[in-house]
Design an enzyme around this catalytic site. Structure first.
Site, mmCIF file in Angstrom:
data_model
loop_
_atom_site.group_PDB
_atom_site.id
_atom_site.type_symbol
_atom_site.label_atom_id
_atom_site.label_comp_id
_atom_site.label_asym_id
_atom_site.label_seq_id
_atom_site.Cartn_x
_atom_site.Cartn_y
_atom_site.Cartn_z
ATOM 1 N N TYR A 1 0.847 -1.374 -0.052
ATOM 2 C CA TYR A 1 -0.034 -0.124 0.029
ATOM 3 C C TYR A 1 0.954 0.961 -0.169
ATOM 4 O O TYR A 1 1.574 1.355 0.863
ATOM 5 C CB TYR A 1 -0.936 -0.151 1.184
ATOM 6 C CG TYR A 1 -2.022 -1.176 1.245
ATOM 7 C CD1 TYR A 1 -2.397 -1.801 0.141
ATOM 8 C CD2 TYR A 1 -2.436 -1.736 2.367
ATOM 9 C CE1 TYR A 1 -3.249 -3.085 0.214
ATOM 10 C CE2 TYR A 1 -3.361 -2.814 2.398
ATOM 11 C CZ TYR A 1 -3.503 -3.342 1.325
ATOM 12 O OH TYR A 1 -4.400 -4.434 1.305
ATOM 13 N N HIS B 1 -0.209 -11.895 0.912
ATOM 14 C CA HIS B 1 -0.918 -11.164 0.228
ATOM 15 C C HIS B 1 -1.345 -11.500 -1.189
ATOM 16 O O HIS B 1 -0.452 -11.634 -2.082
ATOM 17 C CB HIS B 1 -0.356 -9.815 0.238
ATOM 18 C CG HIS B 1 -0.990 -8.683 0.086
ATOM 19 N ND1 HIS B 1 -0.499 -7.509 0.024
ATOM 20 C CD2 HIS B 1 -2.302 -8.327 -0.374
ATOM 21 C CE1 HIS B 1 -1.593 -6.514 -0.101
ATOM 22 N NE2 HIS B 1 -2.524 -7.030 -0.700
HETATM 23 P P1 NAD Z 1 -13.471 0.078 0.444
HETATM 24 O O1 NAD Z 1 -14.768 -0.555 -0.001
HETATM 25 O O2 NAD Z 1 -13.247 0.193 2.003
HETATM 26 O O3 NAD Z 1 -13.679 1.722 -0.003
HETATM 27 C C1 NAD Z 1 -12.693 2.728 -0.009
HETATM 28 C C2 NAD Z 1 -13.129 3.864 -0.523
HETATM 29 O O4 NAD Z 1 -14.327 4.200 -0.038
HETATM 30 C C3 NAD Z 1 -12.038 4.847 -0.500
HETATM 31 O O5 NAD Z 1 -12.118 5.468 -1.567
HETATM 32 C C4 NAD Z 1 -12.768 6.007 0.568
HETATM 33 O O6 NAD Z 1 -12.196 7.252 0.684
HETATM 34 C C5 NAD Z 1 -14.202 5.662 0.497
HETATM 35 N N1 NAD Z 1 -15.025 5.799 1.573
HETATM 36 C C6 NAD Z 1 -14.626 5.118 3.224
HETATM 37 N N2 NAD Z 1 -15.604 5.620 3.882
HETATM 38 C C7 NAD Z 1 -16.361 6.485 3.284
HETATM 39 C C8 NAD Z 1 -17.427 7.420 3.714
HETATM 40 N N3 NAD Z 1 -17.747 7.315 5.018
HETATM 41 N N4 NAD Z 1 -18.175 8.166 2.973
HETATM 42 C C9 NAD Z 1 -17.537 8.316 1.357
HETATM 43 N N5 NAD Z 1 -16.721 7.425 0.953
HETATM 44 C C10 NAD Z 1 -15.855 6.669 2.077
HETATM 45 O O7 NAD Z 1 -12.111 -0.531 -0.034
HETATM 46 P P2 NAD Z 1 -10.550 -0.776 0.445
HETATM 47 O O8 NAD Z 1 -10.028 0.391 0.863
HETATM 48 O O9 NAD Z 1 -10.069 -1.340 -0.901
HETATM 49 O O10 NAD Z 1 -10.850 -1.917 1.505
HETATM 50 C C11 NAD Z 1 -10.676 -1.648 2.715
HETATM 51 C C12 NAD Z 1 -9.440 -2.416 3.381
HETATM 52 O O11 NAD Z 1 -9.466 -3.569 3.136
HETATM 53 C C13 NAD Z 1 -8.175 -1.829 2.610
HETATM 54 O O12 NAD Z 1 -7.634 -0.482 3.036
HETATM 55 C C14 NAD Z 1 -7.062 -3.022 3.241
HETATM 56 O O13 NAD Z 1 -6.731 -2.767 4.268
HETATM 57 C C15 NAD Z 1 -8.024 -4.295 2.904
HETATM 58 N N6 NAD Z 1 -7.959 -4.839 1.549
HETATM 59 C C16 NAD Z 1 -7.271 -6.030 1.250
HETATM 60 C C17 NAD Z 1 -7.129 -6.532 0.392
HETATM 61 C C18 NAD Z 1 -6.039 -7.919 0.262
HETATM 62 O O14 NAD Z 1 -5.511 -8.075 1.282
HETATM 63 N N7 NAD Z 1 -5.987 -8.289 -0.807
HETATM 64 C C19 NAD Z 1 -7.931 -6.105 -0.550
HETATM 65 C C20 NAD Z 1 -8.920 -5.234 -0.356
HETATM 66 C C21 NAD Z 1 -8.877 -4.544 0.561
#
Ligand code: NAD
Length: 310
Positions: A57, A121
């Site tokens: 990240y 990962h």
């Molecule tokens: P998410 O579905 O959580 O969406 C994130 C997006 O939503 C960002 O643009 C953020 O600004 C927006 N957002 C969050 N809260 C909001 C709100 N209250 N109002 C408006 N917009 C909002 O997707 P993500 O960040 O990809 O996934 C969450 C976490 O999960 C990642 O940060 C990571 O830690 C983990 N993750 C891991 C993997 C992996 O291991 N392969 C893959 C995807 C995600």
């Protein structure tokens, strides 16, 4: 904030957790470091006790910023999950030598002497035989050495996660984009995870932007029909003076079989909204309307990583 047990780890994790992918900037938008640090502190003050990050990240920046934020927080107030194996969009190395060095690098960036959960990962980009025979055993050695308390795997294709759970011993799985308004296919994996007492971490309740008013970043893998259906559902919510983001967070967190749901943000306002929405009842009528709009693309997925791992 509700807390739930993360499978055989026994960790009592907050039902909503912080995904730190945005903290280093560049994943969804540019990010101000002091705002990112304040967001981490706000999350912990709001009762979030589980934070997920990765060297991938922001190409190590997210771990570095998170480390700065955690410097002033007592170690018993949070659990940290980070990852090994993915280091760039197209940079993967699941070898024992690399993942072992990677954990030391993460510990140094985070300023910690142990990680609560170390995860391999995005295994769909790797050779699953190597993950089973080399990567996971190397992570178990680090567990014995006291550098990590538990071992997990992450990735997109559910078939890949099921194969790994079947072929090797893991404490947790992290699935993303499979338990949200447009895709609940993670439900199919829950019985086997429950039987093996594997902790379930579900990431991306906003389907990585599909279920927000801002929409998706350019790298998003969803096909146009999925994007169009989600933006139609978001517009329909706006017409009703409602916010699809709120509905999406409430929907994903309410399944008690999922120990924790990781939402990503580097904004204090967003994290405060996300937590406060959990105090309110879900609008069932709005939910029915949104699920109807999304029905034509429900559970529709896309290929990620090696085709044979999907
Ligand atoms: P998410 O579905 O959580 O969406 C994130 C997006 O939503 C960002 O643009 C953020 O600004 C927006 N957002 C969050 N809260 C909001 C709100 N209250 N109002 C408006 N917009 C909002 O997707 P993500 O960040 O990809 O996934 C969450 C976490 O999960 C990642 O940060 C990571 O830690 C983990 N993750 C891991 C993997 C992996 O291991 N392969 C893959 C995807 C995600």
């Amino acid at each position: 904030m509700d807390h739930r047990i993360l499978g055989k780890t026994g960790l009592r994790v907050s039902a909503l957790s912080l995904g730190a992918s945005s903290l280093g900037g560049g994943v969804f938008r540019a990010v101000d470091e002091s705002e990112a640090i304040r967001t981490v502190h706000a999350a912990i003050e709001l009762g979030i006790n589980f934070i997920d990050v990765s060297p991938f990240y922001g190409l190590t920046r997210a771990e570095t910023v998170l480390g700065k934020a955690l410097r002033t927080v007592p170690r018993d107030q949070y659990y940290i999950a980070t990852k090994v194996g993915r280091y760039g969009d197209n940079e993967f190395d699941f070898s024992a030598q690399r993942v072992t060095a990677s954990v030391d690098e993460s510990l140094s960036r985070l300023g910690l002497d142990y990680i609560d959960l170390i995860q391999s990962h995005d295994n769909e980009y790797g050779d699953l035989n190597q993950i089973v025979n080399e990567t996971i055993p190397a992570l178990r050695k680090l567990q014995v050495a006291g550098k990590a308390r538990f071992v997990g795997v992450t990735g997109y294709p559910l078939r890949m996660l099921e194969t790994l759970v079947d072929r090797t011993e893991v404490d947790t799985i992290l699935s993303y984009d499979h338990y949200s308004l447009n895709d609940t296919s993670l439900l199919s994996l829950l019985p086997v995870l429950k039987e093996k007492n594997v902790g379930v971490i579900s990431a991306s309740p906003l389907s990585q932007g599909l279920l927000t008013n801002r929409g998706t970043p350019a790298w998003h893998g969803a096909s146009d029909d999925i994007k169009q259906a989600c933006s139609k559902a978001a517009a329909w919510c706006r017409e009703k003076n409602a916010d699809i983001t709120k509905l999406a967070v409430q929907f994903s967190v309410r399944n008690p079989e999922i120990a924790t749901t990781l939402v990503g943000t580097a904004s204090g306002t967003n994290i405060r909204n996300n937590v406060s929405w959990l105090e309110e009842p879900i609008d069932e009528e709005l939910l029915d309307g949104v699920l109807e709009i999304l029905n034509p693309i429900a559970d529709k997925t896309w290929i990620v990583g090696r085709p044979e791992n999907n």
